[in-house]
Design a protein around this motif. Structure first.
Motif, PDB file in Angstrom:
ATOM      1  N   ARG A   7       0.845  -1.197   0.000  1.00  0.00           N
ATOM      2  CA  ARG A   7       0.000   0.000   0.000  1.00  0.00           C
ATOM      3  C   ARG A   7       0.888   1.257   0.000  1.00  0.00           C
ATOM      4  O   ARG A   7       1.824   1.363   0.787  1.00  0.00           O
ATOM      5  N   PHE A   8       0.571   2.190  -0.892  1.00  0.00           N
ATOM      6  CA  PHE A   8       1.281   3.459  -0.970  1.00  0.00           C
ATOM      7  C   PHE A   8       0.274   4.605  -0.857  1.00  0.00           C
ATOM      8  O   PHE A   8      -0.931   4.415  -1.040  1.00  0.00           O
ATOM      9  N   TRP A   9       0.813   5.813  -0.585  1.00  0.00           N
ATOM     10  CA  TRP A   9      -0.023   7.010  -0.481  1.00  0.00           C
ATOM     11  C   TRP A   9       0.630   8.141  -1.273  1.00  0.00           C
ATOM     12  O   TRP A   9       1.858   8.217  -1.380  1.00  0.00           O
ATOM     13  N   LEU A  10      -0.204   9.020  -1.778  1.00  0.00           N
ATOM     14  CA  LEU A  10       0.299  10.223  -2.434  1.00  0.00           C
ATOM     15  C   LEU A  10      -0.628  11.381  -2.100  1.00  0.00           C
ATOM     16  O   LEU A  10      -1.845  11.297  -2.290  1.00  0.00           O
ATOM     17  N   VAL A  11      -0.038  12.458  -1.569  1.00  0.00           N
ATOM     18  CA  VAL A  11      -0.790  13.683  -1.287  1.00  0.00           C
ATOM     19  C   VAL A  11      -0.507  14.673  -2.406  1.00  0.00           C
ATOM     20  O   VAL A  11       0.652  15.024  -2.661  1.00  0.00           O
ATOM     21  N   ILE A  12      -1.565  15.125  -3.081  1.00  0.00           N
ATOM     22  CA  ILE A  12      -1.442  16.082  -4.179  1.00  0.00           C
ATOM     23  C   ILE A  12      -1.841  17.469  -3.689  1.00  0.00           C
ATOM     24  O   ILE A  12      -2.944  17.662  -3.163  1.00  0.00           O
ATOM     25  N   ASP A  13      -0.957  18.416  -3.830  1.00  0.00           N
ATOM     26  CA  ASP A  13      -1.243  19.816  -3.493  1.00  0.00           C
ATOM     27  C   ASP A  13      -1.812  20.492  -4.737  1.00  0.00           C
ATOM     28  O   ASP A  13      -1.133  20.626  -5.752  1.00  0.00           O
ATOM     29  N   HIS A  14      -3.065  20.937  -4.656  1.00  0.00           N
ATOM     30  CA  HIS A  14      -3.743  21.497  -5.825  1.00  0.00           C
ATOM     31  C   HIS A  14      -3.119  22.812  -6.300  1.00  0.00           C
ATOM     32  O   HIS A  14      -3.415  23.266  -7.408  1.00  0.00           O
ATOM     33  N   SER A  15      -2.278  23.410  -5.465  1.00  0.00           N
ATOM     34  CA  SER A  15      -1.631  24.669  -5.863  1.00  0.00           C
ATOM     35  C   SER A  15      -0.697  24.467  -7.045  1.00  0.00           C
ATOM     36  O   SER A  15      -0.344  25.426  -7.733  1.00  0.00           O
ATOM     37  N   TYR A  16      -0.298  23.211  -7.274  1.00  0.00           N
ATOM     38  CA  TYR A  16       0.714  22.944  -8.294  1.00  0.00           C
ATOM     39  C   TYR A  16       0.191  22.074  -9.439  1.00  0.00           C
ATOM     40  O   TYR A  16       0.974  21.550 -10.222  1.00  0.00           O
ATOM     41  N   ILE A  17      -1.119  21.894  -9.529  1.00  0.00           N
ATOM     42  CA  ILE A  17      -1.694  21.151 -10.650  1.00  0.00           C
ATOM     43  C   ILE A  17      -2.874  21.921 -11.219  1.00  0.00           C
ATOM     44  O   ILE A  17      -3.498  22.734 -10.531  1.00  0.00           O
ATOM     45  N   LYS A  18      -3.159  21.690 -12.486  1.00  0.00           N
ATOM     46  CA  LYS A  18      -4.280  22.362 -13.141  1.00  0.00           C
ATOM     47  C   LYS A  18      -5.504  21.453 -13.243  1.00  0.00           C
ATOM     48  O   LYS A  18      -6.637  21.920 -13.128  1.00  0.00           O
ATOM     49  N   ASP A  19      -5.276  20.185 -13.473  1.00  0.00           N
ATOM     50  CA  ASP A  19      -6.380  19.257 -13.712  1.00  0.00           C
ATOM     51  C   ASP A  19      -6.121  17.991 -12.902  1.00  0.00           C
ATOM     52  O   ASP A  19      -5.225  17.204 -13.220  1.00  0.00           O
ATOM     53  N   LEU A  20      -6.887  17.796 -11.811  1.00  0.00           N
ATOM     54  CA  LEU A  20      -6.675  16.654 -10.924  1.00  0.00           C
ATOM     55  C   LEU A  20      -6.877  15.336 -11.660  1.00  0.00           C
ATOM     56  O   LEU A  20      -6.076  14.409 -11.523  1.00  0.00           O
ATOM     57  N   GLU A  21      -7.929  15.238 -12.444  1.00  0.00           N
ATOM     58  CA  GLU A  21      -8.246  13.980 -13.106  1.00  0.00           C
ATOM     59  C   GLU A  21      -7.134  13.553 -14.058  1.00  0.00           C
ATOM     60  O   GLU A  21      -6.712  12.398 -14.066  1.00  0.00           O
ATOM     61  N   ASN A  22      -6.639  14.515 -14.850  1.00  0.00           N
ATOM     62  CA  ASN A  22      -5.537  14.193 -15.768  1.00  0.00           C
ATOM     63  C   ASN A  22      -4.267  13.831 -15.000  1.00  0.00           C
ATOM     64  O   ASN A  22      -3.495  12.952 -15.406  1.00  0.00           O
ATOM     65  N   CYS A  23      -4.060  14.510 -13.883  1.00  0.00           N
ATOM     66  CA  CYS A  23      -2.886  14.224 -13.044  1.00  0.00           C
ATOM     67  C   CYS A  23      -2.926  12.780 -12.549  1.00  0.00           C
ATOM     68  O   CYS A  23      -1.917  12.067 -12.586  1.00  0.00           O
TER      69      CYS A  23
END
Length: 686
Positions: free
Chosen positions: A337-353
């Motif tokens: 099991r792994f985890w990843l926290v995405i900071d929305h300040s640095y992405i434009k499109d969450l789904e594509n990311c």
């Protein structure tokens, strides 16, 4: 004259006041020798545990010994510690404790060590120091470093342990100022302290243990603990410092801290670090947490070994690290099991990311010996909400991951409140069902089955459950949950017991009347299913020849031998087997032909539509024709009109069941409507 090895070892233990211990990691079993019990002053039948053993250590040493034990169990590294304990009888003793690891192959199986009572030596050394009657031999026998200085701050005694700590030979250090063992600015502070002492004759640090920085001969500094006492001798007052090098202790604490916050294999932060990260995150920011789980990862370990699996996990961790960069946060949980926290300040499109992440992680991984591993993963995605605790993201992401794994492989599922509500609802049903089974609060109803003359000759047993709100819970909701949670076993046993009661009493009035009982594949495949069922019906003196067991087509794709043997065993008691919902499952006509099946029960979707849908009518006709050729009895369920009933009879259907002839109803009312001479039967209480 000879002496046995056991007596010799016992004699050595008793003479040297040395005890031994052994801790088996797998069984969590701690063993003490009799001499060790004597040191602790406990009874010889005292059964030690790791936790209780540590409580004997005095506060200043308890954490130190706990950390040392933990490091030995975790890494196999040996330790040697001098400490004080309070025995079971309240006596304070000084002991020298050591421990090391035992390996079988590459696997750490146990730790063991010795425990020596050195109280007499410590007391003797302390007394010698107080009387200034110390000898170098005594000093050299001590584990801790001892440095003696005179009132002028010159070193007069320097034991072997001090030589090891400071890397000075005593011939090079005796007569030198004590400041040589101190780095700046502590050196100047000590000079000021000595000046103040000579003026006031007050030694403010005597008797106070503290942590300071020491200086070795090669110029490197290190942490140490020092305790200073004053002594009076022929040359006037002086001071003796007892020193313990804290370097290894600090390293142990650092290693333990890393082990508690980072994954040992991949070096990624672990779940604890993830929780800390979320708790400290800026709540005004929008972040997304992704739970990542490999699909069927164990096959790599099984096909090769755990080392190969570790290669894959480390490769995946590196990909996550590369994807994370400077702006996001990756972590490793237990297993795969792994985890990843995405900071929305640095992405434009969450789904594509997330799609890019999935594509990146799924790429084939090169293992050892030119092996190439193609992996599949699932992802659960949850985003932070306004005024919400970020730590709740873990539960939401895990909920979404569970849903993704239910769908299949390489699935991405986004958390929705409805999804959580469904999981909570199912868990509540599971909890309530456990209670209902324990209280025998379910009911068994009967639905009539009629022959071609529309005469009730049989019935199907259907379980019913009334919820806390007084409303009946649909079987489709709780039967599936019972199968998923293992509750189908006690539920099936309850239904079998009720069926046996009802059949025995109905047969007193109608000896040929039969009951059909549904059995889950999970029940049917149990090794003792048939014997238990026979014993249950025998206990109620119920005629097993009047029992029909309805199974689904799904069961027929299981273990052929087990299914066939069970059907044959049931057949020896006259029990008949019916294939329920025929035509909707994984039909295997060859399997059906090979097994001693008595009856086919045509699913209601073909029966209901037989007058309005040509395909359904043709299929119904074909099933009936095929069954007649193979000499199967035919039951049509879902008959809801006279026209359908007549059509089924014309096709050759033997038994009819459906709302036209009656819905399922409680046992009492069923008997009154469908069983003759109802007054003569003792009704089963529900």
């Amino acid at each position: 004259m000879s002496i046995s090895y056991e007596k010799l070892m016992t004699s050595i233990e008793e003479t040297a006041l040395i005890g031994g211990w052994w801790y088996d990691i797998a069984s969590d079993n701690l063993e003490w020798t009799s001499a060790l019990r004597a040191i602790y002053e406990v009874e010889q039948d005292y059964e030690p545990r790791i936790e209780s053993a540590i409580t004997f250590y005095n506060e200043a040493y308890a954490e130190q010994i706990k950390d040392a034990l933990q490091l030995t169990v975790t890494t196999g590294k040996a330790y040697k510690i001098k400490a004080s304990i309070t025995t079971a009888k309240g006596n304070v003793k000084w002991v020298f404790a050591s421990g090391m690891a035992n390996y079988e192959g590459n696997r750490l199986t146990a730790t063991y060590g010795v425990f020596q009572d050195i109280t007499a030596d410590v007391i003797r050394a302390e007394n010698l120091i107080k009387t200034n009657d110390i000898t170098q031999i005594t000093l050299d026998s001590l584990v801790e470093g001892v440095v003696v200085i005179n009132a002028a701050g010159k070193i007069t005694k320097f034991n072997q342990a001090s030589e090891n700590i400071f890397k000075y030979h005593r011939r090079d250090i005796i007569g030198k100022p004590i400041e040589i063992l101190m780095p700046e600015p502590h050196r100047n502070h000590h000079q000021a302290y000595l000046a103040n002492y000579h003026e006031t004759k007050v030694a403010n640090i005597v008797g106070i243990g503290r942590e300071v920085i020491g200086l070795k001969s090669d110029g490197t500094s290190f942490p140490m603990h020092i305790s200073i006492n004053s002594i009076d001798g022929p040359s006037g007052q002086g001071f003796v410092g007892t020193i313990r090098d804290l370097t290894e202790e600090k390293q142990i604490k650092t290693q333990l801290d890393r082990l508690s916050h980072y994954d040992n294999l991949t070096g990624l932060p672990n779940r604890v670090s993830l929780i800390n990260y979320l708790q400290k995150a800026d709540s005004t920011k929008v972040i997304t947490l992704i739970a990542i789980n490999l699909h069927d990862f164990k096959k790599i370990n099984l096909a090769y070994d755990f080392a190969e699996g570790d290669v894959v996990l480390k490769a995946l961790a590196q990909r996550l690290t590369d994807f994370t960069g400077l702006h996001h946060f990756a972590a490793k949980d237990i297993a795969d099991r792994f985890w990843l926290v995405i900071d929305h300040s640095y992405i434009k499109d969450l789904e594509n990311c997330i799609i890019e992440l999935m594509s990146f992680l799924k790429q084939a991984i090169n293992g050892d010996k030119n092996r190439r591993h193609h992996i599949s993963i699932c992802m659960g995605v949850a985003s932070s909400q306004n005024n919400d605790m970020l730590s709740n993201l873990i539960t939401r992401a895990e909920t979404a991951l569970f849903s993704a794994k239910q769908k299949g492989i390489n699935e991405i599922c986004y958390f929705e409140n409805l999804l959580a509500e469904q999981i909570i609802s199912k868990y509540q049903i599971e909890t309530d069902l456990r209670v209902a089974l324990g209280e025998q609060a379910l009911e068994c109803w009967l639905q009539p089955k009629v022959n071609q003359d529309f005469k009730t000759i049989a019935a199907e047993v259907l379980v019913r459950w009334k919820g806390k709100d007084g409303q009946y819970i649909p079987p489709d909701e709780f039967i599936h949950i019972a199968e998923k949670t293992g509750l189908i076993m006690p539920l099936g046993a309850y239904v079998a017991n009720k069926t046996a009661q009802m059949l025995a009493q109905i047969n007193k009035l109608k000896p040929d009347f039969t009951l059909a009982m549904n059995v889950s594949p999970i029940q049917f495949l149990q090794a003792n299913f048939a014997p238990k069922l026979v014993a249950c019906f025998d206990s109620h003196q119920a005629n097993l020849a009047n029992l029909t067991i309805e199974i689904t087509e799904t069961l027929l794709i299981g273990d052929v031998k087990i299914v066939t043997d069970t059907i044959n065993e049931l057949g020896r008691y006259g029990i008949r087997i019916s294939i329920d919902d025929f035509g909707t499952g994984h039909s295997n006509l060859k399997r059906i032909i090979d097994m001693p099946i008595f009856e086919l029960k045509i699913d209601k979707q073909f029966v209901n539509n037989c007058l309005i849908d040509k395909k359904s009518e043709h299929l119904l006709s074909a099933i009936v024709s095929m069954s007649k050729v193979m000499d199967y009895s035919i039951v049509a369920e879902g008959v809801e009109s006279l026209e359908i009933a007549k059509h089924c009879i014309n096709l050759g259907v033997d038994i009819l069941q459906g709302y036209y002839f009656g819905k399922a109803e409680p046992y009492r009312s069923f008997v009154k409507k469908h069983v003759e001479n109802v007054h003569a039967v003792e009704l089963v209480s529900q």
